[in-house]
Write a protein that holds these residues in place. Structure first.
Motif, short mmCIF file in Angstrom:
data_model
loop_
_atom_site.label_atom_id
_atom_site.label_comp_id
_atom_site.label_asym_id
_atom_site.label_seq_id
_atom_site.Cartn_x
_atom_site.Cartn_y
_atom_site.Cartn_z
N SER A 85 -28.46 20.80 -2.73
CA SER A 85 -27.74 20.96 -3.99
C SER A 85 -27.93 22.35 -4.61
O SER A 85 -27.17 22.76 -5.48
CB SER A 85 -28.19 19.89 -4.99
N SER A 86 -28.95 23.09 -4.15
CA SER A 86 -29.23 24.41 -4.71
C SER A 86 -28.74 25.55 -3.84
O SER A 86 -28.72 26.69 -4.27
CB SER A 86 -30.75 24.57 -4.92
N SER A 87 -28.36 25.25 -2.60
CA SER A 87 -28.01 26.30 -1.66
C SER A 87 -27.03 25.77 -0.63
O SER A 87 -27.11 24.61 -0.21
CB SER A 87 -29.28 26.81 -0.97
N GLY A 88 -26.10 26.66 -0.19
CA GLY A 88 -25.02 26.21 0.68
C GLY A 88 -25.14 26.56 2.14
O GLY A 88 -24.18 26.40 2.88
N GLY A 89 -26.29 27.05 2.61
CA GLY A 89 -26.43 27.36 4.02
C GLY A 89 -25.76 28.66 4.41
O GLY A 89 -25.15 29.35 3.59
N LEU A 90 -25.87 29.01 5.71
CA LEU A 90 -25.31 30.25 6.22
C LEU A 90 -24.71 30.03 7.60
O LEU A 90 -25.13 29.12 8.33
CB LEU A 90 -26.39 31.34 6.34
N THR A 91 -23.74 30.87 7.98
CA THR A 91 -23.28 30.92 9.36
C THR A 91 -24.27 31.78 10.15
O THR A 91 -25.12 32.47 9.57
CB THR A 91 -21.88 31.54 9.46
N LEU A 92 -24.15 31.76 11.48
CA LEU A 92 -25.06 32.57 12.28
C LEU A 92 -24.86 34.06 12.01
O LEU A 92 -25.82 34.83 11.97
CB LEU A 92 -24.86 32.28 13.76
#
Length: 917
Positions: free
Chosen positions: A376-383
């Protein structure tokens, strides 16, 4: 990672008898058993650290092109290892996005910190365990999930794993897969590795070894069977008795202990696990033929093996490594984003997910263990975004570890003794995934002297609440140290809190800086005493209760803060006002002392620092028979959980005191299955049956069997949420007994249904309770507000008109200090005059701009400017809201009057209003 298995046509054994190597590979590709890499669990992103200065609170920022890295916090884990959290701002599709990353920076030159592989449960392959449990089991002070593995397989990493110089698993023959290691001199390496080994028989003959402790898989690029015509070593690190499972090959196995062949099993596995003081050679096809020809019991046999760089062909003896762990694609090389070394489609490389990675600095002195949060605090990353992040903060060489739902980081907070989750995983707070291995951080530092202190305790409290605070310490190596003899002094910088010799007590709203001092060491923490202005709402777990002198009801109070948090308010912090009765509240339980003469309705309202909460309605109640089973026409069925649990649920003639009536009988047999066991009597199929609204108590006659199991009831409330109520916990009696249980503390929202009655035997202490038995139920009753609860209010007719400061009540004229108002098609009125005529009361909270109206068993809460309102604690939606005009609050006429049961008639021509009740 996920591997798909397909089986068609002949087995590999059958094929190897007929075809040569090339024909075998061709046939396997066409119709044999294949293991193809389909997907790898998603990954989490990391960011490394540029410098490792002292602990500090200052925020640092690193810019790179359009990206920005802001350090949010850093804290020592142990000497040579820090946890640093960053916020990474980057551009995606022309828009700015933010992600939270967590980095463990490890000083590879520090003699007191070590990296190592954590493997499954008990350090054994073919087992899986969460990162947190692996860390606690091994004593690691931090860790992340490690290598990719076949989630449908036995739980074995795909890459090489070396622990303290011992090769645990050899790398699988897969293209583009990298591994991270640390040599004994502390030098980090990231490279692609192969395996080579040899078996030397006593007769001087040799046969190549293909690997150590490997699962069955499809090799690349030839797409062959991993175990066909091959020989593998399996050590006691391999727990499963299947070496490996689902290989499509029949094994020949050789047990070797002390370098001597102890047993040879041709065309069959040796039963049992691998002994701790030996290993098993597992052979197939041409390798099995070699065993049959060259290895005999009592003969000496030697094995040698090594790792080989697939980049420069240099060999590495595993004993020259401190550790090694496998991974996936290379991400960073010489400080720049590298080309992906294998396809990233199967690991959602282009998707924004949680990711895990590892890398090292250009000088080789710092290792970075990196995760990116997807919650809920962060949306991740692509490689690619991960690559940008790593290079922007100085990672010289880095590779990808398993990620997505597997991404987990645990760290030991400063001065604490155990690791804990560093952030919520993408599977949720309790969603740690069991993985094959992990990368752990370990400390070997001796006990040092006290270096610093850390205050442990709540950072917010309520007025009147006393909170205990602990003082923990850390030594010169940033490891926890005993502070029981520290004898600290405590102080606050103002009077918002006071020291009670055990903790701090909230006195008035505001912030305070509390400080603990012991010798030269001290620590400070800011705490906030919450005030009424911090509250959005104040509610009680009970909405209705019986109005009877002597009755008691549980009254837990919950505050919703303006920042969205929901917190329990301690009973000592809540004051209560009562209307229609005299009552007392002690330790969260309200007792009705006396009912006012003629009162059929009473209210108890929680108040905190001038903020009025939602009242509890007390009304005259009646006990209603809900089900006697004499004329039951609802379907009753039995369900067991797990499926092995058996039994029956039926309506039968009663026994003993209930011999003249019918009862619901539940027979159960819990001997099958494992874990928690349940035997359910389902009511009305699986639908359940409605119970009286706002029921405050349930009474049931229960025929016990002294099984010591629990007997419970399950309800479904208005939101579909299950509500569980204990009837007997444990069931420690025989014969019929009448039980009454309080429903006011259940938090149940009405309307609600009773779905099932059941017996449960939980895992803990299971052997102490009976696994078979029989219970019966009869005369289920509910206590609920009587239909007369809203009587006693006057019948009247009132008339008023828009713009006129007067009204007539039953023909008599009265003066109003504010006139009704027509705005945007809605008529607004001063509610006070309506309640004076028709009964009821209202409370205005100037802080929250909320008006609470009570009439009978109806409680209506409206907020100025908000169309959402509460009706008896339930959220409702309207098209209008209260307004403030001329310093007075006016409410929407039709909305309020209809909810209160007052009839409304609007005359458009004269703009007059007639109210009747």
């Amino acid at each position: 990672m996920v591997v798909r298995r397909e089986m068609t046509g002949k087995t590999a054994d059958e094929q190897s008898k007929t075809f040569g190597k090339s024909k075998l590979a061709h046939l396997m590709a066409r119709r044999g058993k294949q293991l193809a890499l389909v997907t790898l669990a998603g990954l989490i992103w990391i960011q490394p650290v540029v410098t490792l200065g002292p602990i500090r609170s200052a925020i640092s920022t690193v810019h790179a092109a359009d990206n920005q890295v802001v350090e949010l916090s850093r804290e020592w884990i142990t000497s040579g290892a820090k946890h640093i959290q960053y916020q990474y701002t980057f551009t995606r599709s022309g828009k700015q996005h933010k992600a939270l990353t967590d980095v463990i920076a490890v000083d590879l030159t520090n003699p007191y910190v070590q990296l190592d592989v954590m493997t499954g449960k008990g350090g054994q392959l073919t087992t899986r365990q969460s990162v947190e449990n692996m860390a606690k089991e091994t004593g690691a002070v931090a860790g992340v999930n490690g290598d990719f593995f076949n989630t449908a397989g036995q739980g074995v990493p795909m890459g090489a794993a070396v622990s303290k110089g011992t090769l645990v698993t050899s790398p699988a023959q897969l293209q583009g897969m990298y591994a991270f290691g640390v040599k004994k001199d502390g030098t980090p390496i990231i490279d692609r590795f192969g395996f080579s080994g040899t078996v030397l028989a006593g007769d001087g003959s040799t046969f190549p070894l293909t690997g150590i402790n490997q699962e069955a898989y499809t090799t690349e690029p030839d797409k062959g069977y991993s175990h066909v015509n091959k020989m593998f070593i399996y050590t006691s690190d391999w727990k499963s008795e299947q070496r490996p499972a689902a290989s499509g090959t029949t094994p020949t196995e050789v047990l070797v202990q002390g370098g001597i062949v102890q047993q040879v099993s041709l065309k069959a596995a040796i039963p049992g696990p691998v002994p701790a003081d030996g290993y098993i050679l597992r052979a197939h096809g041409t390798a099995a033929d070699y065993v049959a020809t060259h290895l005999t019991v009592g003969q000496q046999v030697n094995t040698t093996y090594e790792l080989r760089s697939l980049t420069d062909s240099q060999t590495i003896n595993p004993s020259d490594l401190k550790m090694m762990i496998g991974g996936h694609t290379l991400l960073v090389d010489q400080g720049q984003p590298s080309a992906f070394t294998r396809s990233t489609t199967s690991i959602s490389g282009g998707s924004s997910v949680a990711r895990t990675a590892v890398g090292y600095s250009q000088d080789g002195k710092t290792a970075y263990i990196i995760t990116v949060e997807n919650n809920s605090s962060s949306g991740g990353l692509t490689l690619k975004e991960l690559q940008g992040f790593m290079t922007s903060i100085g990672v010289w060489k880095g590779m990808n570890l398993d990620g997505g739902g597997s991404t987990t980081m645990v760290t030991r907070p400063l001065a604490e003794n155990e690791v804990e989750l560093t952030f919520t995983t993408s599977n949720g707070a309790a969603g740690q995934r069991a993985v094959a291995n992990g990368l752990g951080v370990f400390t070997t530092a001796p006990q040092g002297s006290l270096k610093g202190l850390k205050i442990i305790g709540e950072k917010s409290l309520f007025i009147g609440q006393a909170v205990a605070y602990q003082l923990k310490g850390y030594d010169t190596y940033y490891n926890p140290i005993d502070t029981s003899g520290a004898n600290p002094s405590w102080k606050s910088d103002n009077g918002n809190v006071v020291w009670t010799n055990e903790g701090f007590k909230g006195v008035k709203a505001g912030s305070s800086k509390i400080t603990a001092i012991s010798g030269e060491a001290k620590d400070s923490m800011t705490i906030t005493v919450l005030g009424g202005s911090d509250l959005q709402s104040l509610t009680v777990g009970t909405s209705f209760a019986p109005l009877t002198a002597g009755s008691t009801v549980s009254v837990p109070v919950t505050a919703t803060l303006k920042d969205g948090r929901s917190v329990n308010v301690p009973s000592q912090s809540v004051k209560w006002t009562f209307s229609g009765m005299k009552a007392d509240v002690q330790n969260g339980e309200l007792t009705v002392k006396a009912v006012n003469a003629g009162a059929k309705i009473a209210y108890a309202t929680p108040v905190y620092d001038g903020f009025n909460g939602t009242p509890i309605v007390f009304s005259t109640s009646t006990e209603q028979i809900w089900e006697s089973f004499d004329n039951a026409n609802n379907e009753v069925t039995f369900t067991g959980k797990p499926a092995e649990v058996t039994g029956t649920a039926s309506i039968v003639q009663g026994t003993g005191d209930h011999a003249k009536t019918k009862v619901l009988k539940l027979d159960y047999d819990l001997t099958g299955g494992s874990g928690n066991k349940f035997a359910y009597a389902e009511l009305n199929g699986t639908v359940g049956k409605a119970i009286p609204d706002n029921a405050t108590a349930m009474t049931v006659d229960l025929l016990g069997d002294s099984s010591l199991n629990w007997v419970r009831a399950e309800f479904a409330d208005a939101n579909g949420k299950p509500v569980y109520v204990d009837l007997a916990r444990p069931l420690d009696f025989t014969g019929w007994k009448t039980l009454t249980v309080d429903l006011t503390a259940s938090g149940m929202k009405y309307p609600a249904k009773l779905k099932r009655l059941y017996v449960v035997n939980v895992t803990e202490g299971q052997d102490e309770r009976a696994m078979t038995g029989s219970v019966s139920f009869d005369n289920i009753k509910f206590t609920a507000p009587s239909s007369e609860g809203d009587t006693g209010f006057p019948s009247a007719t009132a008339q008023m008109a828009v713009g006129q400061k007067s009204m007539t009540v039953n023909g008599e004229k009265q003066t109003l200090d504010v006139a009704p108002l027509l705005k945007n098609g809605t008529t607004y009125i001063p509610i006070k005059y309506v309640l004076d005529v028709f009964g009821g009361s209202s409370v205005w909270n100037s802080t929250s701009k909320k008006i609470t109206v009570t009439r009978g068993t109806t409680i209506l809460e409206l907020t100025v400017g908000k169309s959402e309102f509460l009706l008896n604690g339930d959220k409702k939606q309207a098209s209008v809201s209260p307004i403030i005009t001329g310093g007075r609050t006016l409410v929407p006429l039709r909305l309020v009057s209809e909810q209160l049961g007052i009839g409304v008639n609007w005359e458009k021509k004269t703009k007059s209003i007639t109210l009747e009740s």
